[in-house]
Design a protein around this motif. Sequence first.
Motif, mmCIF file in Angstrom:
data_model
loop_
_atom_site.group_PDB
_atom_site.id
_atom_site.type_symbol
_atom_site.label_atom_id
_atom_site.label_comp_id
_atom_site.label_asym_id
_atom_site.label_seq_id
_atom_site.Cartn_x
_atom_site.Cartn_y
_atom_site.Cartn_z
ATOM 1 N N LEU A 42 -0.846 -103.158 16.563
ATOM 2 C CA LEU A 42 -2.256 -102.945 17.377
ATOM 3 C C LEU A 42 -3.159 -104.480 17.482
ATOM 4 O O LEU A 42 -2.231 -105.253 16.149
ATOM 5 N N PRO A 43 -3.570 -105.010 18.099
ATOM 6 C CA PRO A 43 -4.177 -106.621 18.518
ATOM 7 C C PRO A 43 -5.535 -106.538 17.374
ATOM 8 O O PRO A 43 -5.430 -106.217 16.730
ATOM 9 N N GLY A 44 -4.156 -107.911 16.539
ATOM 10 C CA GLY A 44 -4.661 -108.433 15.117
ATOM 11 C C GLY A 44 -4.721 -107.592 14.004
ATOM 12 O O GLY A 44 -5.130 -108.306 13.354
ATOM 13 N N LEU A 45 -3.835 -106.846 14.347
ATOM 14 C CA LEU A 45 -3.330 -105.774 12.759
ATOM 15 C C LEU A 45 -1.212 -105.574 12.608
ATOM 16 O O LEU A 45 -1.480 -105.192 13.515
ATOM 17 N N ARG A 46 -1.579 -105.487 11.753
ATOM 18 C CA ARG A 46 -0.286 -105.010 11.515
ATOM 19 C C ARG A 46 -0.535 -104.399 9.318
ATOM 20 O O ARG A 46 -1.332 -104.330 8.647
ATOM 21 N N ILE A 47 0.759 -103.705 9.215
ATOM 22 C CA ILE A 47 0.734 -103.216 7.893
ATOM 23 C C ILE A 47 2.178 -103.510 7.448
ATOM 24 O O ILE A 47 3.272 -103.901 7.886
ATOM 25 N N LEU A 59 -8.468 -109.422 16.188
ATOM 26 C CA LEU A 59 -8.791 -107.818 15.936
ATOM 27 C C LEU A 59 -9.796 -107.637 17.149
ATOM 28 O O LEU A 59 -10.808 -107.782 17.251
ATOM 29 N N THR A 60 -9.124 -106.353 18.008
ATOM 30 C CA THR A 60 -10.015 -106.710 19.133
ATOM 31 C C THR A 60 -11.320 -105.514 18.975
ATOM 32 O O THR A 60 -11.976 -104.995 19.254
ATOM 33 N N TRP A 61 -10.246 -104.379 18.007
ATOM 34 C CA TRP A 61 -11.180 -103.233 17.137
ATOM 35 C C TRP A 61 -11.138 -103.056 15.861
ATOM 36 O O TRP A 61 -10.545 -102.223 15.382
ATOM 37 N N ALA A 113 -18.438 -94.881 18.063
ATOM 38 C CA ALA A 113 -17.485 -95.521 19.156
ATOM 39 C C ALA A 113 -17.283 -96.516 17.975
ATOM 40 O O ALA A 113 -16.002 -96.700 18.887
ATOM 41 N N VAL A 114 -17.525 -97.037 17.116
ATOM 42 C CA VAL A 114 -16.207 -97.830 16.292
ATOM 43 C C VAL A 114 -15.022 -97.273 15.841
ATOM 44 O O VAL A 114 -14.075 -97.636 16.095
ATOM 45 N N LEU A 115 -15.363 -96.576 15.551
ATOM 46 C CA LEU A 115 -13.482 -96.201 15.018
ATOM 47 C C LEU A 115 -12.985 -95.210 16.241
ATOM 48 O O LEU A 115 -11.818 -95.573 16.408
ATOM 49 N N PHE A 116 -13.982 -94.982 17.108
ATOM 50 C CA PHE A 116 -13.186 -94.255 18.424
ATOM 51 C C PHE A 116 -13.605 -94.943 19.547
ATOM 52 O O PHE A 116 -14.667 -94.504 20.266
ATOM 53 N N HIS A 117 -13.149 -96.368 20.339
ATOM 54 C CA HIS A 117 -13.631 -97.189 20.702
ATOM 55 C C HIS A 117 -12.485 -96.621 22.471
ATOM 56 O O HIS A 117 -11.633 -96.094 22.031
ATOM 57 N N GLU A 118 -13.139 -97.030 22.940
ATOM 58 C CA GLU A 118 -12.580 -96.830 24.460
ATOM 59 C C GLU A 118 -11.329 -97.768 24.423
ATOM 60 O O GLU A 118 -10.930 -97.228 25.455
ATOM 61 N N GLY A 119 -10.755 -98.420 23.854
ATOM 62 C CA GLY A 119 -9.205 -98.962 23.463
ATOM 63 C C GLY A 119 -8.192 -98.169 22.866
ATOM 64 O O GLY A 119 -7.318 -98.009 22.953
#
Length: 172
Positions: A42-47, A59-61, A113-119
């Motif tokens: 995911l953009p800007g994120l990993r586990i 981190l886009t979202w 909308a922070v969680l359920f973002h458009e991307g």
Amino acid sequence: MTEASGLPARDPGGDPTDRIVAFLRGIGLDVREGDVGAAPFLPGLRIEAGALVFDRERLTWPGDLLHEAGHLAVTPAARRALQSEALDDDAMGEFEATAWAYAATVAIGLDPAVLFHEGGYHGRSAALITTYSFGVYPGVQGLVAMGLAVPGDVARAQGLAPYPVMRRWLRE
């Protein structure tokens, strides 16, 4: 934690990323800023080894932190630290992670909308906001089965707060 609700205290303002990170650390998840490599899932994120690693600049979202934390939170504790990049095939599914992330969104006091973002969510973000706002909670039965939440009718009969209030945030 606030005594009345059993939820971490809400921060009424501030950057969503900071609020999310503080919440996740407060419930015991490992979250840190760092290098996520050239092509994170995911953009800007990993586990990495059960930790959420994010690059604030990439981190886009911020809501993606919550959703991925949901996957980690519903993974049995003994396997949580083994999770990296692509989660185990038998890790709890999308519905449970989404229901967990929604409960966290409510606890933090963020707009859904922070969680359920458009991307994300394959173009179904608006539909998910509507679904959850009507009190239809896909995935909540999985959280109930793990002992993390109590459904409305059972909670009311027992004098407990119903989902989206969580009994516990992390699966044992």
